[in-house]
Enzyme design. Sequence first.
Site, PDB file in Angstrom:
ATOM      1  N   ASP A  22      38.093  82.440  64.795  1.00  0.00           N
ATOM      2  CA  ASP A  22      37.473  81.225  64.440  1.00  0.00           C
ATOM      3  C   ASP A  22      36.469  81.464  62.958  1.00  0.00           C
ATOM      4  O   ASP A  22      35.575  82.125  63.402  1.00  0.00           O
ATOM      5  CB  ASP A  22      36.496  80.598  65.542  1.00  0.00           C
ATOM      6  CG  ASP A  22      35.836  79.386  64.953  1.00  0.00           C
ATOM      7  OD1 ASP A  22      36.043  78.815  63.794  1.00  0.00           O
ATOM      8  OD2 ASP A  22      35.024  78.858  65.611  1.00  0.00           O
ATOM      9  N   ASN A  24      35.520  79.208  60.975  1.00  0.00           N
ATOM     10  CA  ASN A  24      34.572  78.120  60.528  1.00  0.00           C
ATOM     11  C   ASN A  24      33.703  77.280  61.656  1.00  0.00           C
ATOM     12  O   ASN A  24      33.014  76.375  61.429  1.00  0.00           O
ATOM     13  CB  ASN A  24      35.252  76.823  59.765  1.00  0.00           C
ATOM     14  CG  ASN A  24      36.090  76.263  60.631  1.00  0.00           C
ATOM     15  OD1 ASN A  24      36.352  76.564  61.860  1.00  0.00           O
ATOM     16  ND2 ASN A  24      36.826  74.924  60.506  1.00  0.00           N
ATOM     17  N   ASP A  26      34.177  76.076  64.627  1.00  0.00           N
ATOM     18  CA  ASP A  26      34.343  74.817  65.428  1.00  0.00           C
ATOM     19  C   ASP A  26      35.038  75.261  66.908  1.00  0.00           C
ATOM     20  O   ASP A  26      35.669  74.219  67.622  1.00  0.00           O
ATOM     21  CB  ASP A  26      35.171  73.889  64.613  1.00  0.00           C
ATOM     22  CG  ASP A  26      36.554  74.602  64.173  1.00  0.00           C
ATOM     23  OD1 ASP A  26      37.094  75.646  64.560  1.00  0.00           O
ATOM     24  OD2 ASP A  26      37.516  73.835  63.719  1.00  0.00           O
ATOM     25  N   ASP A  30      41.605  79.625  62.968  1.00  0.00           N
ATOM     26  CA  ASP A  30      42.107  79.245  61.621  1.00  0.00           C
ATOM     27  C   ASP A  30      42.449  80.270  60.922  1.00  0.00           C
ATOM     28  O   ASP A  30      42.210  81.287  61.107  1.00  0.00           O
ATOM     29  CB  ASP A  30      40.826  78.141  61.075  1.00  0.00           C
ATOM     30  CG  ASP A  30      39.502  78.958  61.021  1.00  0.00           C
ATOM     31  OD1 ASP A  30      39.459  80.295  60.814  1.00  0.00           O
ATOM     32  OD2 ASP A  30      38.604  78.475  61.486  1.00  0.00           O
ATOM     33  N   ASP A 201      61.918  77.742  66.592  1.00  0.00           N
ATOM     34  CA  ASP A 201      61.494  77.318  67.742  1.00  0.00           C
ATOM     35  C   ASP A 201      62.726  77.013  68.548  1.00  0.00           C
ATOM     36  O   ASP A 201      63.335  76.003  67.891  1.00  0.00           O
ATOM     37  CB  ASP A 201      60.232  76.191  67.663  1.00  0.00           C
ATOM     38  CG  ASP A 201      59.888  75.814  69.048  1.00  0.00           C
ATOM     39  OD1 ASP A 201      59.243  76.862  69.437  1.00  0.00           O
ATOM     40  OD2 ASP A 201      59.863  74.702  69.332  1.00  0.00           O
ATOM     41  N   HIS A 330      53.107  83.371  73.884  1.00  0.00           N
ATOM     42  CA  HIS A 330      51.830  82.520  74.132  1.00  0.00           C
ATOM     43  C   HIS A 330      52.591  81.341  74.976  1.00  0.00           C
ATOM     44  O   HIS A 330      51.813  80.539  75.434  1.00  0.00           O
ATOM     45  CB  HIS A 330      51.956  81.506  72.631  1.00  0.00           C
ATOM     46  CG  HIS A 330      53.176  80.858  72.307  1.00  0.00           C
ATOM     47  ND1 HIS A 330      54.180  81.520  71.976  1.00  0.00           N
ATOM     48  CD2 HIS A 330      53.309  79.360  72.079  1.00  0.00           C
ATOM     49  CE1 HIS A 330      55.064  80.548  71.435  1.00  0.00           C
ATOM     50  NE2 HIS A 330      54.631  79.523  71.618  1.00  0.00           N
ATOM     51  N   ASP A 331      53.822  81.764  75.579  1.00  0.00           N
ATOM     52  CA  ASP A 331      54.444  80.991  76.466  1.00  0.00           C
ATOM     53  C   ASP A 331      54.403  81.626  77.933  1.00  0.00           C
ATOM     54  O   ASP A 331      54.746  81.097  78.866  1.00  0.00           O
ATOM     55  CB  ASP A 331      56.005  80.647  76.239  1.00  0.00           C
ATOM     56  CG  ASP A 331      56.002  79.713  74.754  1.00  0.00           C
ATOM     57  OD1 ASP A 331      55.001  78.845  75.008  1.00  0.00           O
ATOM     58  OD2 ASP A 331      56.795  79.806  74.112  1.00  0.00           O
TER      59      ASP A 331
HETATM   60  C1  GLC Z   1      58.808  76.829  72.449  1.00  0.00           C
HETATM   61  C2  GLC Z   1      57.460  77.216  72.154  1.00  0.00           C
HETATM   62  C3  GLC Z   1      56.739  76.534  73.053  1.00  0.00           C
HETATM   63  C4  GLC Z   1      56.838  74.980  72.736  1.00  0.00           C
HETATM   64  C5  GLC Z   1      58.013  74.443  72.787  1.00  0.00           C
HETATM   65  C6  GLC Z   1      58.361  73.297  72.405  1.00  0.00           C
HETATM   66  O1  GLC Z   1      59.390  77.414  73.795  1.00  0.00           O
HETATM   67  O2  GLC Z   1      57.434  78.871  72.073  1.00  0.00           O
HETATM   68  O3  GLC Z   1      55.225  76.752  72.855  1.00  0.00           O
HETATM   69  O4  GLC Z   1      55.920  74.234  73.904  1.00  0.00           O
HETATM   70  O5  GLC Z   1      59.130  75.377  72.108  1.00  0.00           O
HETATM   71  O6  GLC Z   1      58.204  73.401  70.934  1.00  0.00           O
END
Ligand code: GLC
Length: 535
Positions: A22, A24, A26, A30, A201, A330-331
Amino acid sequence: MSGFQWWHTAVIYQIYPRSFMDGNGDGVGDLAGIISRLDYLQDLGIDAIWISPIYPSPMADFGYDVSDYTDIDPLFGDLATFDRLLEAIHRRGMRLILDWVPNHTSDEHPWFIESRASRENPRRDWYIWKDAKPDGSPPNNWRSFFGGLAWEWDATTEQYYLHLFDRKQPDLNWRNPEVKASMFETLRFWMERGVDGFRMDVVSFIIKDEQFRDNPVEEIVDDDVSDSNPIHREQRHIYDIDRPEVHDVMREIRAVIDAYPERVSIGEIWTEPLARWAEFFGQNGDELHLPFHFGLLFLPWQAQPIRVQIEALEAVLPPGAWPSNVLGSHDASRLATRFGPQAVRTAAMLLLTLRGTPVVYMGEEIGMVDGVIPADKIQDPQGINSGAELSRDPCRTPFQWSEVPYAGFSTVEPWLPVAEGYEQRNVAAQQVDPHSVLNLYKRLLAYRKSTPALQQGAYHTVTDTPDTCYAYLREYDGQRRLIVLSFADAEQTLSLDAIADRGKVAVSSGLDREGEDLDLSRLRLGAHEGLIIEI
Ligand code: GLC
């Protein structure tokens, strides 16, 4: 290096921008924060940075719901800050890969606002609108991957629109040439600015069955589907996603990318089985450069399933195709949580010595674990709709820079709580500990960079090993490296003299055996130890 592009030998580092740094104050990460940490990334030794979406977004799915593909969300910065970031990355000899979200936009994207305004609107057909069945029910049985129906009723125009994800993420109609042309323009916009490529994606989802047939309803058994999301198991997803026609569009996307030199196209491809997944390289290598290989993500942390998966991957690759392995994102749950803490070091060694382009999810290099998010603090729409156990918040907690409050990520309370144990598990502490996980990553990255056998070499399984052990060779131009990984809780002694009589440890997972001369007829391997051996 003939025939090799930068992305063949690169190591990609994924930044989830809300949670990296972060800049800034908040509570949300970023672009300025990323700029302030580029020296760290350069020192770590990664080659390319992929940043999850930073475009303007209502943040229903934290940026994967885009309301403008050619700008930066004010939460993250602006285009001028983006240009500074790109310049600073390039100045350090690194590359920048952006996330591109072609399957759906935000429902607040101007295209959708027009599309939903009336049935006659010129953009009506940019999205997927269908009449209700005579009884008022949705046009077919497709389900949202975030839970619930994939169809949302629009009372004003009296039709349903399709959303394979959140209802705030309407699916674009990629059969409409104007949609294609406009989306291709967004790729050109960022390549003109100097971006080095895209992670696309759920790109295999963009074409749907032309007749919108029901998916067959049948319970999918374990062997077919590798993850735990029940939505993936209750139907055969043959009409909503991964349609054969998508390959025509993949080739068009690739042509757009190829008009710019040295750009890489990476795809989030979950398609199973592997033979269908491999089709995304294209019959003539004319689709994706790197469809991500997710096959290792949901396996148990055991030698044999992992070996079998890698052999299956190697066997299925078309000529010239190059793998790209993923162990975290991140999933998915953090690997220290998913596989167990004992796996952290050997997982690093596996990822960074397999053939292919590795993707390191931020925080894995310090062994981060899943955060614990109280029920009333769940942010992820998948968690909100489908239950806390499917929430992806735990792997998205703030990066742990130091032992100060909020782990040095921010000066104020962050958007998600910091994971427990950050006081010990952080960059500052691990930088000064010569045996830390961070220093293991640095060592592996540096060694890989100076070792053509690891960057480019062929892969061969070593078959004569106990079940608790996975060993393989990487070979390039006479250079040979033997990688031996233990998945056992106890020390063991291996006979690997069929490969070579003697060897020398180049890297050990504990960073404590480098330079050791080995008699490979009696190789001592500690519990969950990994070795890279020069032979
Ligand atoms: C992909 C991304 C996931 C997102 C999904 C919808 O699987 O990695 O984070 O929620 O697509 O865009």
